[in-house]
Scaffold this motif. Structure first.
Motif, PDB file in Angstrom:
ATOM      1  N   ASP A 188     -35.290 -46.264  22.255  1.00 51.38           N
ATOM      2  CA  ASP A 188     -35.875 -45.133  21.524  1.00 51.38           C
ATOM      3  C   ASP A 188     -35.413 -45.076  20.072  1.00 51.38           C
ATOM      4  N   SER A 189     -34.510 -45.974  19.675  1.00 51.35           N
ATOM      5  CA  SER A 189     -33.901 -45.869  18.345  1.00 51.35           C
ATOM      6  C   SER A 189     -34.888 -45.983  17.180  1.00 51.35           C
ATOM      7  N   PRO A 190     -36.047 -46.672  17.320  1.00 49.81           N
ATOM      8  CA  PRO A 190     -36.989 -46.644  16.189  1.00 49.81           C
ATOM      9  C   PRO A 190     -37.660 -45.292  15.994  1.00 49.81           C
ATOM     10  N   HIS A 191     -37.586 -44.416  17.011  1.00 53.13           N
ATOM     11  CA  HIS A 191     -38.427 -43.220  17.015  1.00 53.13           C
ATOM     12  C   HIS A 191     -37.657 -41.912  16.865  1.00 53.13           C
ATOM     13  N   LEU A 192     -36.339 -41.955  16.947  1.00 53.04           N
ATOM     14  CA  LEU A 192     -35.507 -40.767  16.836  1.00 53.04           C
ATOM     15  C   LEU A 192     -34.320 -41.069  15.926  1.00 53.04           C
ATOM     16  N   SER A 193     -33.575 -40.018  15.546  1.00 53.91           N
ATOM     17  CA  SER A 193     -32.447 -40.205  14.637  1.00 53.91           C
ATOM     18  C   SER A 193     -31.212 -39.491  15.156  1.00 53.91           C
ATOM     19  N   THR A 194     -30.082 -39.845  14.561  1.00 54.78           N
ATOM     20  CA  THR A 194     -28.797 -39.239  14.886  1.00 54.78           C
ATOM     21  C   THR A 194     -28.292 -38.413  13.708  1.00 54.78           C
ATOM     22  N   ALA A 195     -27.295 -37.587  13.964  1.00 50.00           N
ATOM     23  CA  ALA A 195     -26.662 -36.831  12.884  1.00 50.00           C
ATOM     24  C   ALA A 195     -26.033 -37.776  11.864  1.00 50.00           C
ATOM     25  N   TRP A 196     -25.439 -38.855  12.350  1.00 51.68           N
ATOM     26  CA  TRP A 196     -24.843 -39.847  11.450  1.00 51.68           C
ATOM     27  C   TRP A 196     -25.902 -40.447  10.533  1.00 51.68           C
ATOM     28  N   GLN A 197     -27.061 -40.801  11.095  1.00 47.54           N
ATOM     29  CA  GLN A 197     -28.143 -41.344  10.273  1.00 47.54           C
ATOM     30  C   GLN A 197     -28.684 -40.311   9.297  1.00 47.54           C
ATOM     31  N   ALA A 198     -28.743 -39.048   9.725  1.00 44.39           N
ATOM     32  CA  ALA A 198     -29.196 -37.995   8.815  1.00 44.39           C
ATOM     33  C   ALA A 198     -28.255 -37.873   7.629  1.00 44.39           C
ATOM     34  N   GLY A 199     -26.946 -37.994   7.880  1.00 40.67           N
ATOM     35  CA  GLY A 199     -25.993 -37.967   6.780  1.00 40.67           C
ATOM     36  C   GLY A 199     -26.187 -39.126   5.824  1.00 40.67           C
ATOM     37  N   ARG A 200     -26.429 -40.304   6.355  1.00 36.22           N
ATOM     38  CA  ARG A 200     -26.682 -41.468   5.500  1.00 36.22           C
ATOM     39  C   ARG A 200     -27.933 -41.260   4.658  1.00 36.22           C
ATOM     40  N   CYS A 201     -28.985 -40.732   5.283  1.00 41.22           N
ATOM     41  CA  CYS A 201     -30.230 -40.473   4.549  1.00 41.22           C
ATOM     42  C   CYS A 201     -29.996 -39.459   3.437  1.00 41.22           C
ATOM     43  N   ALA A 202     -29.238 -38.402   3.733  1.00 42.64           N
ATOM     44  CA  ALA A 202     -28.969 -37.375   2.732  1.00 42.64           C
ATOM     45  C   ALA A 202     -28.229 -37.940   1.531  1.00 42.64           C
ATOM     46  N   THR A 203     -27.303 -38.876   1.776  1.00 43.82           N
ATOM     47  CA  THR A 203     -26.573 -39.504   0.669  1.00 43.82           C
ATOM     48  C   THR A 203     -27.475 -40.444  -0.118  1.00 43.82           C
ATOM     49  N   ARG A 204     -28.238 -41.272   0.588  1.00 44.51           N
ATOM     50  CA  ARG A 204     -29.143 -42.205  -0.099  1.00 44.51           C
ATOM     51  C   ARG A 204     -30.124 -41.474  -1.007  1.00 44.51           C
ATOM     52  N   THR A 205     -30.575 -40.308  -0.569  1.00 42.44           N
ATOM     53  CA  THR A 205     -31.645 -39.616  -1.283  1.00 42.44           C
ATOM     54  C   THR A 205     -31.128 -38.503  -2.193  1.00 42.44           C
ATOM     55  N   ALA A 206     -29.806 -38.302  -2.218  1.00 41.93           N
ATOM     56  CA  ALA A 206     -29.168 -37.346  -3.126  1.00 41.93           C
ATOM     57  C   ALA A 206     -29.744 -35.943  -2.981  1.00 41.93           C
ATOM     58  N   VAL A 207     -29.882 -35.499  -1.731  1.00 47.84           N
ATOM     59  CA  VAL A 207     -30.373 -34.137  -1.506  1.00 47.84           C
ATOM     60  C   VAL A 207     -29.249 -33.141  -1.744  1.00 47.84           C
ATOM     61  N   GLY A 208     -29.619 -31.889  -1.958  1.00 48.36           N
ATOM     62  CA  GLY A 208     -28.626 -30.877  -2.263  1.00 48.36           C
ATOM     63  C   GLY A 208     -27.943 -30.292  -1.049  1.00 48.36           C
ATOM     64  N   ARG A 209     -28.644 -30.283   0.091  1.00 51.64           N
ATOM     65  CA  ARG A 209     -28.095 -29.665   1.298  1.00 51.64           C
ATOM     66  C   ARG A 209     -28.755 -30.300   2.509  1.00 51.64           C
ATOM     67  N   LEU A 210     -27.979 -30.517   3.554  1.00 52.83           N
ATOM     68  CA  LEU A 210     -28.478 -31.125   4.787  1.00 52.83           C
ATOM     69  C   LEU A 210     -28.396 -30.101   5.914  1.00 52.83           C
TER      70      LEU A 210
END
Length: 248
Positions: A188-210
């Protein structure tokens, strides 16, 4: 822009909260995003059914749209007539939930406005950009902009360059984090995400708040936050009913 979490549980509701559901307001306009299982009662603690101005649904899984039915029932059968509610979704996504009642019963309660991911459109004061991201069914991640603030909501999505492009520089990233560190099962890994991956995405995209949402029932919220914190140094919240965020 004001974001109020109505529910943030994945898959099915639990005693203390429903599934995905978010009320986004700007300039007096109320946009309901993903009225999943168990979110209608939370909505009623925030506003009345007839005061919702539009609905936006990311995809057709019931933990993201099932409570569209009681919302439409309340508007159609309540004492005060309501104008048809604009309901925005990908083509065909809402067929099952709209078929729960006979067509004539809810015919005047809503106006279906299907959109194609990859295009920009408006919902009230919000400019909406939508992108298809990987899930088991077609899913639209969306970026909402109004009054100089931006919210990106992933719906349910595996990691995706499309999502990274959409989230770049957003004030708030409302990110699916079904699992903490590893998607189970691996298939299922192509279709769902983890909190760890969400943190990586937030850093890559320089968002203000996750904001982590769609946690699997029973997940330790502090563990999810800690997994995201290893990758992202900005503000992190875990979605739960009543959480309110005003970007900027």
């Amino acid at each position: 822009m004001r974001i109020t979490v109505l529910g943030g549980c994945g898959a099915w509701p639990v005693p203390d909260q429903g599934c995905s559901g978010y009320l986004v307001e700007h300039g007096g306009f109320r946009l309901l995003i993903d009225p999943g299982y168990g979110t209608f009662q939370a909505l009623l603690r925030t506003t009345a059914a007839e005061r919702v101005d539009a609905v936006l649904v990311s995809h057709g899984h019931p933990d993201h749209c099932a409570d569209l039915n009681p919302l439409l029932r309340a508007r159609a059968l309540g004492p005060d007539p309501c104008a048809p509610l604009p309901v925005h979704s990908l083509p065909g996504a809402l067929g099952p939930v709209l078929a729960l009642d006979s067509p004539h019963m809810l015919a005047t309660a809503y106006r279906l406005a299907e959109f194609t991911a990859g295009h920009r459109f408006a919902i009230g004061p919000f400019t909406v950009d939508a992108r298809c991201t990987p899930h088991f069914v077609p899913n639209a991640a969306v970026r909402l902009a109004a009054g100089g603030s931006t919210l990106v909501y992933t719906g349910d999505s595996g990691p995706s360059p499309q999502l990274d492009a959409l989230a770049a520089g957003a004030d708030v990233l409302l990110a699916e984090a079904t699992f903490v560190e590893r998607v189970v099962p691996d298939s299922d890994s192509p279709h769902l995400s983890t909190a760890w991956q969400a943190g990586r995405c937030a850093t890559r995209t320089a968002v203000g708040r996750l904001v982590l949402t769609h946690l699997w029932p029973g997940t330790d919220r502090s563990a999810a936050r800690s997994a995201a914190r290893r990758e992202y140094r900005g503000a992190i919240d875990v979605a739960e009913p009543g959480l309110t965020i005003e970007p900027g």
